[in-house]
Design a protein around this motif. Structure first.
Motif, PDB file in Angstrom:
ATOM      1  N   ASP A  14    -103.777 106.760   1.456  1.00 26.81           N
ATOM      2  CA  ASP A  14    -105.041 106.031   1.584  1.00 26.81           C
ATOM      3  C   ASP A  14    -105.683 106.371   2.921  1.00 26.81           C
ATOM      4  O   ASP A  14    -105.929 107.525   3.202  1.00 26.81           O
ATOM      5  N   ASP A  15    -105.916 105.362   3.766  1.00 24.90           N
ATOM      6  CA  ASP A  15    -106.580 105.637   5.043  1.00 24.90           C
ATOM      7  C   ASP A  15    -105.600 105.855   6.196  1.00 24.90           C
ATOM      8  O   ASP A  15    -106.001 106.062   7.325  1.00 24.90           O
ATOM      9  N   VAL A  16    -104.297 105.841   5.926  1.00 30.08           N
ATOM     10  CA  VAL A  16    -103.281 106.075   6.945  1.00 30.08           C
ATOM     11  C   VAL A  16    -102.931 107.559   6.964  1.00 30.08           C
ATOM     12  O   VAL A  16    -102.684 108.158   5.930  1.00 30.08           O
ATOM     13  N   TYR A  34     -95.159 113.909  15.960  1.00 28.63           N
ATOM     14  CA  TYR A  34     -96.098 113.292  15.029  1.00 28.63           C
ATOM     15  C   TYR A  34     -96.788 112.099  15.658  1.00 28.63           C
ATOM     16  O   TYR A  34     -96.302 111.504  16.613  1.00 28.63           O
ATOM     17  N   ARG A  35     -97.971 111.809  15.122  1.00 28.62           N
ATOM     18  CA  ARG A  35     -98.730 110.645  15.569  1.00 28.62           C
ATOM     19  C   ARG A  35     -99.387 110.003  14.358  1.00 28.62           C
ATOM     20  O   ARG A  35     -99.655 110.665  13.353  1.00 28.62           O
ATOM     21  N   PHE A  36     -99.642 108.740  14.482  1.00 26.98           N
ATOM     22  CA  PHE A  36    -100.248 107.949  13.418  1.00 26.98           C
ATOM     23  C   PHE A  36    -101.708 107.661  13.748  1.00 26.98           C
ATOM     24  O   PHE A  36    -102.050 107.449  14.907  1.00 26.98           O
ATOM     25  N   HIS A  37    -102.543 107.638  12.728  1.00 23.86           N
ATOM     26  CA  HIS A  37    -103.895 107.117  12.901  1.00 23.86           C
ATOM     27  C   HIS A  37    -104.460 106.745  11.543  1.00 23.86           C
ATOM     28  O   HIS A  37    -103.883 107.050  10.500  1.00 23.86           O
ATOM     29  N   GLU A  48    -111.974 106.597  13.327  1.00 25.40           N
ATOM     30  CA  GLU A  48    -110.528 106.697  13.498  1.00 25.40           C
ATOM     31  C   GLU A  48    -110.053 105.501  14.299  1.00 25.40           C
ATOM     32  O   GLU A  48    -110.753 105.022  15.189  1.00 25.40           O
ATOM     33  N   ALA A  49    -108.860 105.036  13.981  1.00 28.74           N
ATOM     34  CA  ALA A  49    -108.250 103.933  14.726  1.00 28.74           C
ATOM     35  C   ALA A  49    -106.781 104.242  14.932  1.00 28.74           C
ATOM     36  O   ALA A  49    -106.165 104.941  14.130  1.00 28.74           O
ATOM     37  N   TYR A  50    -106.240 103.712  16.001  1.00 32.31           N
ATOM     38  CA  TYR A  50    -104.832 103.933  16.309  1.00 32.31           C
ATOM     39  C   TYR A  50    -104.062 102.622  16.311  1.00 32.31           C
ATOM     40  O   TYR A  50    -103.035 102.490  16.944  1.00 32.31           O
ATOM     41  N   PHE A  51    -104.576 101.648  15.595  1.00 37.31           N
ATOM     42  CA  PHE A  51    -103.900 100.363  15.429  1.00 37.31           C
ATOM     43  C   PHE A  51    -103.755 100.095  13.942  1.00 37.31           C
ATOM     44  O   PHE A  51    -104.496 100.630  13.128  1.00 37.31           O
ATOM     45  N   PHE A  52    -102.781  99.287  13.609  1.00 39.94           N
ATOM     46  CA  PHE A  52    -102.503  98.992  12.209  1.00 39.94           C
ATOM     47  C   PHE A  52    -102.268  97.504  12.039  1.00 39.94           C
ATOM     48  O   PHE A  52    -101.829  96.824  12.967  1.00 39.94           O
ATOM     49  N   HIS A  56    -101.139  97.463   6.284  1.00 42.41           N
ATOM     50  CA  HIS A  56    -100.924  98.908   6.246  1.00 42.41           C
ATOM     51  C   HIS A  56     -99.447  99.288   6.160  1.00 42.41           C
ATOM     52  O   HIS A  56     -99.121 100.473   6.074  1.00 42.41           O
ATOM     53  N   ASP A  57     -98.552  98.312   6.191  1.00 43.15           N
ATOM     54  CA  ASP A  57     -97.111  98.594   6.222  1.00 43.15           C
ATOM     55  C   ASP A  57     -96.674  99.556   5.123  1.00 43.15           C
ATOM     56  O   ASP A  57     -95.981 100.538   5.387  1.00 43.15           O
ATOM     57  N   GLU A  58     -97.046  99.277   3.907  1.00 46.46           N
ATOM     58  CA  GLU A  58     -96.612 100.112   2.783  1.00 46.46           C
ATOM     59  C   GLU A  58     -97.172 101.521   2.891  1.00 46.46           C
ATOM     60  O   GLU A  58     -96.472 102.508   2.647  1.00 46.46           O
TER      61      GLU A  58
END
Length: 88
Positions: A14-16, A34-37, A48-52, A56-58
């Motif tokens: 999805d958006d993750v 690796y990095r998440f966004h 773009e965001a770097y918070f969850f 968004h866990d799943e």
């Protein structure tokens, strides 16, 4: 999954997005980082965001499982060599 030249590979749920990139070590070989966004649409523009949030866990879990599986099956140094050979 989408390959971004030698820069890395994106794993999306999805958006993750988890961006996996090779990083050169002092001995000349490479290792995976690796990095998440998140990428989302806000009033017709992509942001773009770097918070969850907990919602968004799943998605984070799903993208991370794919990314880890891929990193375990692909040696970073060999992957960089292959990417450079394709570009030549």
């Amino acid at each position: 999954m989408s390959v971004k030249d030698e820069i890395g590979v994106d794993f999306e749920a999805d958006d993750v997005v988890i961006e996996v990139s090779p990083k050169k070590k002092q001995d000349g070989t490479f290792e995976w980082t690796y990095r998440f966004h998140r990428v989302y649409d806000f009033r017709g523009q992509q942001k773009e965001a770097y918070f969850f949030r907990r919602e968004h866990d799943e998605l984070v879990g799903r993208a991370l499982v794919h990314a880890i599986h891929w990193m375990n099956e692909n040696d970073a140094t060999q992957w960089v060599r292959n990417q450079r050979a394709r570009a030549a």
